[in-house]
Design a protein around this motif. Structure first.
Motif, PDB file in Angstrom:
ATOM      1  N   MET A   1       0.824  -1.199   0.000  1.00  0.00           N
ATOM      2  CA  MET A   1       0.000   0.000   0.000  1.00  0.00           C
ATOM      3  C   MET A   1       0.867   1.262   0.000  1.00  0.00           C
ATOM      4  O   MET A   1       0.585   2.242  -0.699  1.00  0.00           O
ATOM      5  N   ILE A   2       1.940   1.238   0.806  1.00  0.00           N
ATOM      6  CA  ILE A   2       2.843   2.394   0.844  1.00  0.00           C
ATOM      7  C   ILE A   2       3.493   2.600  -0.523  1.00  0.00           C
ATOM      8  O   ILE A   2       3.614   3.727  -1.010  1.00  0.00           O
TER       9      ILE A   2
ATOM     10  N   LEU B   1      -6.237  11.475  -4.513  1.00  0.00           N
ATOM     11  CA  LEU B   1      -5.003  12.068  -3.981  1.00  0.00           C
ATOM     12  C   LEU B   1      -5.070  12.181  -2.464  1.00  0.00           C
ATOM     13  O   LEU B   1      -4.132  11.769  -1.761  1.00  0.00           O
ATOM     14  N   TYR B   2      -6.175  12.739  -1.942  1.00  0.00           N
ATOM     15  CA  TYR B   2      -6.312  12.879  -0.494  1.00  0.00           C
ATOM     16  C   TYR B   2      -6.260  11.516   0.190  1.00  0.00           C
ATOM     17  O   TYR B   2      -5.597  11.352   1.228  1.00  0.00           O
ATOM     18  N   LEU B   3      -6.965  10.555  -0.398  1.00  0.00           N
ATOM     19  CA  LEU B   3      -6.981   9.207   0.177  1.00  0.00           C
ATOM     20  C   LEU B   3      -5.588   8.592   0.159  1.00  0.00           C
ATOM     21  O   LEU B   3      -5.171   7.929   1.123  1.00  0.00           O
ATOM     22  N   SER B   4      -4.846   8.809  -0.925  1.00  0.00           N
ATOM     23  CA  SER B   4      -3.492   8.262  -1.045  1.00  0.00           C
ATOM     24  C   SER B   4      -2.570   8.831   0.026  1.00  0.00           C
ATOM     25  O   SER B   4      -1.764   8.097   0.626  1.00  0.00           O
TER      26      SER B   4
ATOM     27  N   MET C   1       0.437   7.732   4.928  1.00  0.00           N
ATOM     28  CA  MET C   1       0.873   8.073   6.287  1.00  0.00           C
ATOM     29  C   MET C   1       0.433   7.010   7.290  1.00  0.00           C
ATOM     30  O   MET C   1       1.210   6.622   8.177  1.00  0.00           O
ATOM     31  N   MET C   2      -0.799   6.525   7.157  1.00  0.00           N
ATOM     32  CA  MET C   2      -1.319   5.553   8.109  1.00  0.00           C
ATOM     33  C   MET C   2      -0.529   4.253   8.080  1.00  0.00           C
ATOM     34  O   MET C   2      -0.158   3.713   9.128  1.00  0.00           O
ATOM     35  N   TYR C   3      -0.256   3.750   6.869  1.00  0.00           N
ATOM     36  CA  TYR C   3       0.475   2.491   6.767  1.00  0.00           C
ATOM     37  C   TYR C   3       1.935   2.652   7.179  1.00  0.00           C
ATOM     38  O   TYR C   3       2.536   1.731   7.751  1.00  0.00           O
ATOM     39  N   ALA C   4       2.525   3.819   6.901  1.00  0.00           N
ATOM     40  CA  ALA C   4       3.891   4.073   7.331  1.00  0.00           C
ATOM     41  C   ALA C   4       3.981   4.083   8.856  1.00  0.00           C
ATOM     42  O   ALA C   4       4.896   3.492   9.451  1.00  0.00           O
ATOM     43  N   LEU C   5       3.005   4.725   9.490  1.00  0.00           N
ATOM     44  CA  LEU C   5       2.968   4.754  10.956  1.00  0.00           C
ATOM     45  C   LEU C   5       2.731   3.362  11.516  1.00  0.00           C
ATOM     46  O   LEU C   5       3.368   2.955  12.506  1.00  0.00           O
ATOM     47  N   ARG C   6       1.846   2.614  10.869  1.00  0.00           N
ATOM     48  CA  ARG C   6       1.524   1.252  11.328  1.00  0.00           C
ATOM     49  C   ARG C   6       2.761   0.360  11.286  1.00  0.00           C
ATOM     50  O   ARG C   6       3.048  -0.374  12.247  1.00  0.00           O
ATOM     51  N   ILE C   7       3.519   0.439  10.193  1.00  0.00           N
ATOM     52  CA  ILE C   7       4.716  -0.392  10.055  1.00  0.00           C
ATOM     53  C   ILE C   7       5.794   0.033  11.046  1.00  0.00           C
ATOM     54  O   ILE C   7       6.487  -0.803  11.642  1.00  0.00           O
ATOM     55  N   THR C   8       5.944   1.348  11.242  1.00  0.00           N
ATOM     56  CA  THR C   8       6.941   1.853  12.189  1.00  0.00           C
ATOM     57  C   THR C   8       6.658   1.349  13.592  1.00  0.00           C
ATOM     58  O   THR C   8       7.562   0.879  14.305  1.00  0.00           O
TER      59      THR C   8
ATOM     60  N   MET D   1      13.412   7.681   7.841  1.00  0.00           N
ATOM     61  CA  MET D   1      12.255   8.025   7.010  1.00  0.00           C
ATOM     62  C   MET D   1      11.081   8.531   7.839  1.00  0.00           C
ATOM     63  O   MET D   1      10.287   9.362   7.383  1.00  0.00           O
ATOM     64  N   GLY D   2      10.963   8.057   9.079  1.00  0.00           N
ATOM     65  CA  GLY D   2       9.891   8.536   9.941  1.00  0.00           C
ATOM     66  C   GLY D   2      10.050  10.013  10.267  1.00  0.00           C
ATOM     67  O   GLY D   2       9.094  10.790  10.169  1.00  0.00           O
TER      68      GLY D   2
END
Length: 211
Positions: free
Chosen positions: A1-2, A54-57, A62-69, A96-97
């Motif tokens: 997804m990211i 675009l807004y959804l992307s 951001m959500m998936y990046a935070l989730r993985i972190t 990257m965070g």
């Protein structure tokens, strides 16, 4: 997804930089073309659909990046006793965070200065034409007469460039592209792309300010 949302955002940035380059044209031509472009964005049904994507992307990215972190930190709460991370990963990949947070800060300021004023009508009356409509060129030009905003926009393009350089080449790996020679080519393309985006977005405010 990211990876998928990131690649979509990379395509969007190309279009966005192309549109912003209109500001480099002579004033009257730039005003006419830039406002015409802004009107198209507001009135085209297709563009409205793309804007929602675009807004959804952005949100999903951001959500998936935070989730993985958070998942990574939970999996390894204690640091390694010996960790020579610089030998197998770049500073950018390790941070990257933090870089993402700087870009998020930029997005908030950017949306407050443009999206909120133009879409929601929030803010001062700068940029209102005789009919009460927003003159997007005037709003942009007025903002970039403030040296603090100019420096903010220009300096924050450094983390954007770092994020794009690492993110673009990593996206192809995430999606399964592991051809050795191909990855070297992708790495070079990612670097060139990141430089064009960072320098392009960073220099336009400076040029408008000097104009």
């Amino acid at each position: 997804m990211i990876a998928l949302t990131g690649l979509f955002l990379c395509i969007f940035l190309i279009v966005h930089l192309s549109a912003n380059s209109i500001l480099l044209l002579p004033e009257e031509t730039a005003r006419r073309l830039y406002n015409s472009y802004a009107t198209t964005l507001r009135e085209s049904p297709l563009i409205k659909v793309v804007s929602y994507v675009l807004y959804l992307s952005i949100v999903l990215h951001m959500m998936y990046a935070l989730r993985i972190t958070l998942a990574n930190r939970k999996a390894k709460p204690q640091p390694y006793l010996v960790n020579k991370s610089n030998e197998n990963s770049s500073w950018t990949s390790q941070n990257m965070g933090f870089i993402g947070l700087l870009i998020l800060l930029f997005l908030i300021v950017h949306l407050a200065n443009f999206w909120a004023r133009i879409k929601l009508g929030i803010g001062d009356t700068v940029g209102l034409d005789a009919s009460g409509q927003k003159d997007v060129y005037e709003i942009t030009y007025h903002l970039f007469q403030n040296i603090y905003f100019v420096l903010f926009y220009t300096i924050l393009m450094i983390p954007l460039g770092l994020h794009l350089n690492h993110g673009l080449k990593s996206a192809f790996k995430t999606l399964g592209f592991y051809h050795r020679k191909g990855l070297r080519i992708v790495a070079k393309i990612s670097l060139v792309y990141a430089l064009i985006m960072a320098i392009g977005f960073g220099i336009i405010p400076l040029i408008v300010f000097l104009k």
